[in-house]
Design an enzyme around this catalytic site. Structure first.
Site, mmCIF file in Angstrom:
data_model
loop_
_atom_site.group_PDB
_atom_site.id
_atom_site.type_symbol
_atom_site.label_atom_id
_atom_site.label_comp_id
_atom_site.label_asym_id
_atom_site.label_seq_id
_atom_site.Cartn_x
_atom_site.Cartn_y
_atom_site.Cartn_z
ATOM 1 N N ARG A 6 0.803 -1.237 0.000
ATOM 2 C CA ARG A 6 0.000 0.000 0.000
ATOM 3 C C ARG A 6 0.828 1.276 0.000
ATOM 4 O O ARG A 6 0.374 2.311 0.476
ATOM 5 C CB ARG A 6 -0.970 0.064 1.181
ATOM 6 N N SER B 207 -10.041 0.979 3.638
ATOM 7 C CA SER B 207 -9.412 0.686 4.932
ATOM 8 C C SER B 207 -8.811 1.961 5.500
ATOM 9 O O SER B 207 -8.114 2.683 4.795
ATOM 10 C CB SER B 207 -8.309 -0.357 4.765
ATOM 11 N N GLU C 153 -3.894 4.295 6.256
ATOM 12 C CA GLU C 153 -3.845 3.997 4.814
ATOM 13 C C GLU C 153 -4.473 5.179 4.069
ATOM 14 O O GLU C 153 -4.011 5.563 3.002
ATOM 15 C CB GLU C 153 -4.609 2.696 4.501
#
Ligand SMILES: Cc1cc2nc3c(=O)[nH]c(=O)nc-3n(C[C@H](O)[C@H](O)[C@H](O)COP(=O)(O)OP(=O)(O)OC[C@H]3O[C@@H](n4cnc5c(N)ncnc54)[C@H](O)[C@@H]3O)c2cc1C
Length: 266
Positions: free
Chosen positions: A150, A192, A262
């Site tokens: 990510r 998320s 995130e």
């Protein structure tokens, strides 16, 4: 750069981030729409705002325009403009029997955002399939880009992504990815909220510290999936930040784990 051309192809438009962003938070703002590769250091680039939380004191934003919404297949490489939506690329892969892009189903965003975030699902992430990216300095090969779960070290606008092409779209795989999404909350969110820490799950930790379903105002950690910070209607930036800080603090205190967001906060 020819100034007249710059003005002709690029333009300003107003975006209401309370509607445009997937979490339905943010003010109205004048945004530069870029249709020419160039120098835009004063601007922060956005895609479809599926992974961002925008305050009233955000930086100057730009988005990529129509000139970067394309898909071209040449010499066994797929050239995709970074304003192209994930769903459009998935449909193209299906129609042209191209493998490995099935995971894009229900992974919302433009190609620019997907690449910058190295978006994906479990072991399927976009960098697995990339050949190179194009920035204002030309093409950069995947091997020369730092990336991990990510995140990437990309600090400039990506205009185009080039994929290696393998034949064989898998309908079964596409269906599997769709089913993997069934447990996701349907409320507005930015996906998320936190990255999973090594060997653990942010959702599990949020639940352990008693914040599953916990609300502040109209924002809350979802009952369905604790790591989704959801907007129950008129949720605002300040309440979202309050919850993010609360979760980080409790998890630090109880588990000595530092959570990293995130979602990107502006
Ligand atoms: C319901 C839901 C489910 C989700 N599920 C997942 C999931 O399973 N896996 C996952 O990885 N993500 C998931 N996400 C998050 C999101 O889909 C991804 O992060 C996606 O990559 C965001 O794309 P975007 O165009 O909306 O980018 P934005 O949110 O607009 O931007 C994200 C970041 O990318 C940068 N960026 C955008 N465009 C460019 C560009 N052209 N060049 C350089 N940088 C750029 C921005 O500056 C920002 O830092 C989910 C989101 C939602 C709302």
């Amino acid at each position: 750069m020819n100034k007249d051309k710059w003005i002709m192809n690029n333009y300003i438009k107003e975006i209401d981030f309370s509607k445009y962003s997937s979490i339905h938070i943010g003010p109205k703002a004048e945004v530069l729409v870029i249709n020419e590769i160039g120098e835009y250091e004063d601007y922060t680039i956005l895609g479809r705002a599926n992974n961002v939380l925008i305050s009233n004191t955000h930086p100057k934003f730009a988005v990529l325009g129509e000139a970067f919404d394309y898909i071209k297949l040449e010499n066994n490489l797929l050239y995709v403009g970074c304003a192209t939506k994930s769903g459009k690329l998935l449909s193209y892969a299906k129609k042209n029997d191209i493998a490995d892009l099935e995971f894009l189903g229900k992974l919302p965003g433009n190609l620019g955002g997907l690449v910058k975030m190295n978006a994906g699902l479990k072991q399927w992430e976009i960098f697995n399939y990339i050949h190179s990216i194009k920035t204002k300095d030309g093409y950069i090969k995947k091997e020369d880009i730092e990336y991990s779960y990510r995140q990437t070290k990309i600090d400039t606008i990506v205009y185009e992504v080039v994929f290696n092409v393998k034949k064989g779209f898998s309908k079964e795989q596409a269906l599997l990815f769709k089913q993997m999404r069934d447990n996701q909350p349907q409320m507005p969110s930015a996906g998320s909220c936190f990255k999973n820490p090594k060997g653990d799950f942010a959702g599990r930790l949020i639940e352990e510290v008693g914040l599953k379903g916990y609300k502040k105002g109209d924002m809350g950690f979802s009952e369905v999936h604790s790591n989704f910070l959801v907007n129950y209607g008129s949720g605002c930036y300040d309440d979202a930040i309050h919850l993010i800080n609360l979760a980080k603090q409790r998890i630090q205190e109880q588990f000595h784990i530092k959570l990293h967001e995130e979602i990107v906060i502006y």
